[in-house]
Design an enzyme around this catalytic site. Structure first.
Site, PDB file in Angstrom:
ATOM      1  N   CYS A  81       2.549  -4.062   3.103  1.00 21.30           N
ATOM      2  CA  CYS A  81       2.959  -5.452   3.247  1.00 21.30           C
ATOM      3  C   CYS A  81       4.402  -5.551   3.756  1.00 21.30           C
ATOM      4  CB  CYS A  81       2.745  -6.208   1.927  1.00 21.30           C
ATOM      5  SG  CYS A  81       2.845  -8.008   2.135  1.00 21.30           S
ATOM      6  N   HIS A 123      -2.989  -5.383   1.139  1.00 18.78           N
ATOM      7  CA  HIS A 123      -2.667  -4.694  -0.122  1.00 18.78           C
ATOM      8  C   HIS A 123      -3.843  -3.804  -0.535  1.00 18.78           C
ATOM      9  CE1 HIS A 123       1.086  -6.731  -1.234  1.00 18.78           C
ATOM     10  NE2 HIS A 123       0.588  -7.744  -0.556  1.00 18.78           N
ATOM     11  N   GLU A 125      -3.963  -1.788  -2.896  1.00 12.54           N
ATOM     12  CA  GLU A 125      -4.020  -1.740  -4.369  1.00 12.54           C
ATOM     13  C   GLU A 125      -4.745  -2.949  -4.952  1.00 12.54           C
ATOM     14  OE1 GLU A 125      -0.305  -4.194  -3.668  1.00 12.54           O
ATOM     15  OE2 GLU A 125      -1.368  -2.597  -2.615  1.00 12.54           O
TER      16      GLU A 125
END
Length: 193
Positions: free
Chosen positions: A77, A175, A177
């Site tokens: 990001c 993202h 994650e």
């Protein structure tokens, strides 16, 4: 394998650390230049505003360390955006790893782009064993135009580069994650590079 997540006070580093834990890796949080340089893999996350994040990098002298790293580095990001020459967010000069600029989305679009969107034109080992179009989670108001470093694209009013690669440096606008099974696969692929 030693994975270090750069902890410079501008990231959702805990969620990145937890994502690695879910795939069986204890990633270390650090802003110590020696620890970062000795890692097998380095993750450069980022959430927040570009100019204040860059200021924190400079205070820790990480702006001098990151561009010289030789091991695989994954910018996430804002981390990816700070690897570029500059960003329109706060007219901020970046780390100049990727010779491109970061632009603000047009006022005709709802910003930030927030939520799930498809990532397509996947061109890297980072995306091994993923579908041709994969849903990823994104939250951002700035983007990188399509360019020679592009290894994945996303459409939000226009096609833009949602992932970049140059040598050992990788950047993803989304993202991993927060992107469920496909995101975990990307983190595993990063560890296999």
């Amino acid at each position: 394998m030693k994975v270090v997540i750069i902890d410079y006070g501008a990231g959702n580093i805990k969620s990145v650390q937890f994502a690695f834990k879910r795939i069986g890796v204890d990633a270390v949080l650090s802003k110590d230049s020696e620890t970062i340089q000795q890692a097998d893999k380095v993750v450069f996350p980022g959430v927040g505003e570009a100019s204040s994040a860059m200021k924190k990098l400079k205070e820790a002298q990480l702006d001098l360390i990151i561009p010289k790293l030789k091991q695989p580095v994954l910018g996430i990001c804002l981390g990816m955006q700070l690897m570029c020459n500059e960003t329109e967010e706060g007219n901020t000069k970046g780390l100049e790893i990727f010779d491109v600029s970061v632009k603000k989305f047009s006022n005709q679009l709802k910003v930030p782009q927030m939520g799930w969107n498809t990532v397509f034109d996947l061109k890297s080992k980072l995306f091994s064993n993923l579908k041709k179009q994969e849903y990823m989670y994104l939250v951002h108001s700035y983007y990188v135009e399509q360019c020679k470093y592009e290894i994945a694209s996303t459409n939000y009013g226009l096609n833009y580069a949602s992932a970049l690669q140059k040598d050992n440096f990788y950047g993803v606008q989304f993202h991993p994650e927060k992107s469920s099974v496909a995101g975990e696969k990307i983190l595993k692929n990063f560890l296999d590079l």
